[in-house]
Design a protein around this motif. Structure first.
Motif, PDB file in Angstrom:
ATOM      1  N   ASP A 156     -12.809 -21.524  29.447  1.00 21.90           N
ATOM      2  CA  ASP A 156     -13.015 -22.819  29.807  1.00 21.90           C
ATOM      3  C   ASP A 156     -11.663 -23.241  30.438  1.00 21.90           C
ATOM      4  O   ASP A 156     -11.694 -24.254  31.292  1.00 21.90           O
ATOM      5  N   ASP A 157     -10.390 -22.917  29.924  1.00 20.53           N
ATOM      6  CA  ASP A 157      -9.249 -23.334  29.957  1.00 20.53           C
ATOM      7  C   ASP A 157      -8.280 -22.303  29.913  1.00 20.53           C
ATOM      8  O   ASP A 157      -8.299 -21.532  29.064  1.00 20.53           O
ATOM      9  N   LEU A 158      -7.541 -22.201  30.904  1.00 19.49           N
ATOM     10  CA  LEU A 158      -6.334 -21.381  30.938  1.00 19.49           C
ATOM     11  C   LEU A 158      -5.065 -22.025  31.139  1.00 19.49           C
ATOM     12  O   LEU A 158      -4.795 -22.868  32.223  1.00 19.49           O
ATOM     13  N   HIS A 159      -3.931 -21.602  30.161  1.00 18.83           N
ATOM     14  CA  HIS A 159      -2.545 -22.098  30.462  1.00 18.83           C
ATOM     15  C   HIS A 159      -1.618 -21.162  30.554  1.00 18.83           C
ATOM     16  O   HIS A 159      -1.637 -20.366  29.449  1.00 18.83           O
ATOM     17  N   ILE A 160      -0.722 -20.886  31.304  1.00 17.11           N
ATOM     18  CA  ILE A 160       0.047 -19.955  31.543  1.00 17.11           C
ATOM     19  C   ILE A 160       1.533 -20.829  31.399  1.00 17.11           C
ATOM     20  O   ILE A 160       1.944 -21.460  32.222  1.00 17.11           O
ATOM     21  N   GLU A 161       2.499 -20.429  30.613  1.00 20.91           N
ATOM     22  CA  GLU A 161       3.838 -21.182  30.528  1.00 20.91           C
ATOM     23  C   GLU A 161       4.912 -20.296  30.299  1.00 20.91           C
ATOM     24  O   GLU A 161       4.833 -19.402  29.512  1.00 20.91           O
TER      25      GLU A 161
ATOM     26  N   THR B 280     -18.928  -5.927  28.926  1.00 21.71           N
ATOM     27  CA  THR B 280     -18.191  -6.163  30.139  1.00 21.71           C
ATOM     28  C   THR B 280     -17.186  -7.343  29.585  1.00 21.71           C
ATOM     29  O   THR B 280     -17.064  -8.059  28.908  1.00 21.71           O
ATOM     30  N   TRP B 281     -15.699  -7.036  30.320  1.00 20.48           N
ATOM     31  CA  TRP B 281     -14.574  -7.661  30.123  1.00 20.48           C
ATOM     32  C   TRP B 281     -14.255  -8.326  31.337  1.00 20.48           C
ATOM     33  O   TRP B 281     -14.172  -7.947  32.347  1.00 20.48           O
ATOM     34  N   LYS B 282     -13.779  -9.691  31.052  1.00 18.98           N
ATOM     35  CA  LYS B 282     -13.327 -10.406  32.049  1.00 18.98           C
ATOM     36  C   LYS B 282     -11.866 -10.284  32.308  1.00 18.98           C
ATOM     37  O   LYS B 282     -11.153 -10.158  31.302  1.00 18.98           O
ATOM     38  N   LEU B 283     -11.315 -10.016  33.404  1.00 13.64           N
ATOM     39  CA  LEU B 283     -10.103  -9.549  33.747  1.00 13.64           C
ATOM     40  C   LEU B 283      -9.285 -10.625  34.475  1.00 13.64           C
ATOM     41  O   LEU B 283      -9.729 -11.680  35.345  1.00 13.64           O
ATOM     42  N   ILE B 284      -8.221 -11.107  34.024  1.00 12.02           N
ATOM     43  CA  ILE B 284      -7.282 -12.025  34.610  1.00 12.02           C
ATOM     44  C   ILE B 284      -5.821 -11.491  34.974  1.00 12.02           C
ATOM     45  O   ILE B 284      -5.020 -11.101  33.762  1.00 12.02           O
ATOM     46  N   GLU B 285      -5.549 -11.369  36.225  1.00 12.08           N
ATOM     47  CA  GLU B 285      -4.113 -10.685  36.648  1.00 12.08           C
ATOM     48  C   GLU B 285      -3.337 -12.065  37.007  1.00 12.08           C
ATOM     49  O   GLU B 285      -3.847 -12.667  37.745  1.00 12.08           O
ATOM     50  N   TRP B 286      -1.925 -11.719  36.648  1.00 13.11           N
ATOM     51  CA  TRP B 286      -1.254 -12.769  37.159  1.00 13.11           C
ATOM     52  C   TRP B 286       0.221 -12.366  37.501  1.00 13.11           C
ATOM     53  O   TRP B 286       0.644 -11.149  37.154  1.00 13.11           O
TER      54      TRP B 286
END
Length: 220
Positions: free
Chosen positions: A204-209, A181-187
């Motif tokens: 636990d932490d996500l940073h997008i810059e 199983t893979w976790k998906l993050i779309e942005w």
């Protein structure tokens, strides 16, 4: 703590030669030589900025610039640094993105949404995925959403195209490949693009810059 940082940038023209070269000289010689082999300015910029984003990402995780000299490649030519820190780079159109993680495997894919003959790609979708594309309000955007999900999983998995695209199922923020199983993050990187990350653990932490490279800002 398992964390993810994503740095991305956009480019719409070639940097002035002196500025470009000052960035390029921050990279190892072999990376400079590879960059010089590109013919199109768009390819040169995408390659350079991808490496600069990686350098910024590595520094944000406590590594020195010399770490670029220590990159290794698996049997499918996927670059990696060590077993603790993983990274992945993607570029399309006018954007470049680099994801870096601590204690997590990651793959990232961005795609400019451009017209394509959708039926040509029916064979890489499962029956349910193709149905979702066919009935979507915007079939082209739904296709690119599915494509970036699949590509991000392939890049995170690291086996390249030996992993069939039809083997990747996805639903409600997860992608499945066999028992994995893979976790998906779309942005939303840009209205004209689709973007997705796949990870093997929940961060636990996500940073997008967003980071803009310009001649007056040569630090990474």
């Amino acid at each position: 703590m398992k964390s993810i940082a994503v740095y991305y940038t956009g480019f719409f023209q070639m940097l002035p030669a002196d500025c470009y070269n000052r960035y390029l000289q921050q990279l190892p010689v072999q990376m400079q030589e590879k960059n010089n082999r590109f013919v199109r300015w768009q390819d040169k910029m995408a390659d350079l900025l991808g490496k600069m984003l990686l350098l910024k990402a590595l520094r944000s995780f406590g590594y020195q610039a010399q770490s670029l000299q220590c990159l290794q490649f698996n049997e499918n030519n996927r670059p990696y640094l060590n077993t603790q820190t993983d990274f992945n780079i993607s570029h399309s159109g006018n954007y470049v993105a680099c994801a870096i993680t601590n204690g997590i495997r990651v793959g990232i894919d961005i795609e400019e949404i451009r017209p394509v003959q959708l039926y040509d790609f029916k064979h890489v979708m499962t029956t349910s995925q193709w149905h979702s594309i066919a009935i979507a309000e915007d079939p082209l955007r739904e296709f690119y959403r599915a494509w970036t999900i699949k590509e991000s999983v392939i890049k995170a998995d690291g086996k390249g195209m030996s992993l069939p695209l039809t083997a990747i199922e996805f639903d409600k923020g997860n992608a499945y490949v066999g028992s994995l199983t893979w976790k998906l993050i779309e942005w939303g990187i840009d209205p004209g693009y689709a973007a997705c990350m796949a990870t093997d653990y929940q961060a636990d932490d996500l940073h997008i810059e967003y980071y803009r490279y310009a001649c007056h800002k040569l630090d990474v």
